[in-house]
Design a protein around this motif. Structure first.
Motif, PDB file in Angstrom:
ATOM      1  N   TYR A  71      19.978  26.573  -2.705  1.00 37.98           N
ATOM      2  CA  TYR A  71      19.585  27.840  -3.321  1.00 37.98           C
ATOM      3  C   TYR A  71      18.840  27.647  -4.639  1.00 37.98           C
ATOM      4  CZ  TYR A  71      22.627  30.179   0.046  1.00 37.98           C
ATOM      5  OH  TYR A  71      23.207  30.650   1.189  1.00 37.98           O
TER       6      TYR A  71
ATOM      7  N   ARG B  18      25.961  30.675  -3.886  1.00 36.13           N
ATOM      8  CA  ARG B  18      24.875  31.536  -4.359  1.00 36.13           C
ATOM      9  C   ARG B  18      25.110  32.013  -5.782  1.00 36.13           C
ATOM     10  NH1 ARG B  18      24.756  35.625   0.162  1.00 36.13           N
ATOM     11  NH2 ARG B  18      23.962  36.955  -1.492  1.00 36.13           N
TER      12      ARG B  18
ATOM     13  N   GLN C 253      22.686  31.013  -8.927  1.00 37.66           N
ATOM     14  CA  GLN C 253      21.997  32.008  -9.756  1.00 37.66           C
ATOM     15  C   GLN C 253      22.250  31.759 -11.243  1.00 37.66           C
ATOM     16  OE1 GLN C 253      23.256  35.760  -8.106  1.00 37.66           O
ATOM     17  NE2 GLN C 253      22.213  35.332  -6.183  1.00 37.66           N
TER      18      GLN C 253
ATOM     19  N   GLN D 153      20.302  28.725 -12.255  1.00 33.41           N
ATOM     20  CA  GLN D 153      18.887  29.034 -12.424  1.00 33.41           C
ATOM     21  C   GLN D 153      18.634  29.723 -13.775  1.00 33.41           C
ATOM     22  OE1 GLN D 153      16.627  27.971  -9.359  1.00 33.41           O
ATOM     23  NE2 GLN D 153      17.451  29.849  -8.562  1.00 33.41           N
TER      24      GLN D 153
END
Ligand code: ADP
Ligand code: ZN
Length: 307
Positions: free
Chosen positions: A273, A235, A239, A242
């Motif tokens: 994710y 995760r 992040q 992203q």
């Protein structure tokens, strides 16, 4: 042409004389002895570098990687938790006054990231994220083909991204950092806590190796801790992916290098994710520069005219 790279850690200091192509001509290592302060370590560094001048008189500069926080412009060590006696130490000035050559201070994870970029033939990629999972979790960024250090050379600190508002206390003082769930020490602490709660025996000599061995053999608490470690790391990485849209994510550090299955699980988990758009152009890779990445990267910064 050769450059000197220095990797300063809380336990040891490693120095290498590194050729432009990454070949290590000389390397040496000595204990940091934090309790004895920075001056004794400086003396040893100077002595070792001097001996390197007899191997290669034409040393083009000295790069230094150190745990942060640093003031890279002033060349000072600010307040790394593992270098208590060094706080405020003007390391760059001290080394400059011993050798009339270019000296550059940088974050240790940035140095390792740059070594992976510069010496592992990854320059076909313009945007690379490096994550190291060891005692802690660190990171470095290459964006638009250049090392991105951020305003105070604190960029890429993925280990201290907040994953939970009330998680375990991290070495940095905050709660719920990625590092407190997924680093070698974070997972060990989580495992011991679980076993204590279940009133199961704990061997004080256990290391990360035992955790992973027991997890693989089906011991439930260990397996849960590792699974959790994978999930938080996936995760955290997703992040950052992203946010930055890198093409390449390189994973390194003691835990990743020792546990190929852990690496595979993370790589498998990250895409779930991510937006499809970020997933499409993303490659993962294991770090190739090994335990010398720190000093090699610090030297590479000197070799690279445009980093
Ligand atoms: P450093 O953080 O000083 O660079 P390392 O990269 O060797 O050191 O990482 C040390 C961490 O790796 C510790 O948390 C340790 O428990 C863990 N570790 C060491 N060996 C193994 C192994 N075989 N499998 C999993 N974790 C390991
Ligand atoms: Zn933290």
């Amino acid at each position: 042409k050769a450059a000197v790279g220095i990797d300063i850690g809380g336990t040891k200091i490693a120095i290498g004389l590194v050729r432009e192509d990454g070949m290590v001509l000389r390397e040496m290592e000595f204990p940091t002895n934090v309790d004895s302060g920075p001056d004794q370590a400086l003396n040893k560094m100077v002595q070792h570098i001097r001996s390197m001048y007899s191997v290669e008189p034409n040393i083009i500069g000295i790069g230094i990687g150190s745990p942060g926080p640093l003031d890279t412009r002033e060349g000072k060590i600010l307040s790394p938790p593992n270098l208590q006696t060094w706080h405020g130490y003007p390391l760059v000035k001290k080394i400059e006054s011993a050798f009339q050559t270019k000296v550059k201070l940088m974050n240790d994870a940035d140095a390792a990231a740059f070594a992976e970029y510069y010496y592992s033939h990854r320059s076909g990629y313009n945007h690379m994220m490096y994550v190291t999972v060891s005692t802690g979790i660190g990171g470095g960024l290459i964006l638009n083909g250049k090392l991105y250090e951020g305003a105070l050379s604190g960029a890429g600190e993925i280990g201290h991204m907040s994953m939970e508002s009330c998680g375990p206390i991290c070495g940095c003082g905050k709660m719920g950092c990625l590092e407190s769930f997924s680093s070698g020490t974070g997972m060990m602490n989580a495992w011991k806590q679980k076993l204590t709660r279940l009133q199961q025996p704990i061997d004080p000599n256990w290391t990360g190796k035992d955790l992973f061995e027991q997890a693989a053999s089906g011991e439930m608490t260990a397996a849960e801790v590792v699974m959790n470690g994978v999930d938080y790391l996936a995760r955290g990485i997703s992040q950052a992916v992203q946010l930055l849209n890198p093409e390449l994510v390189v994973l390194g550090g003691g835990v990743i290098l020792a546990q190929p299955t852990f690496y595979k699980q993370i790589v498998q988990r990250v895409p779930s994710y991510l937006l499809e758009h970020h997933r499409r152009n993303l490659t993962f890779s294991i770090a190739e520069q090994g335990r010398n990445a720190g000093f090699k990267g610090a030297a590479a910064i000197i070799h690279a005219e445009n980093y």
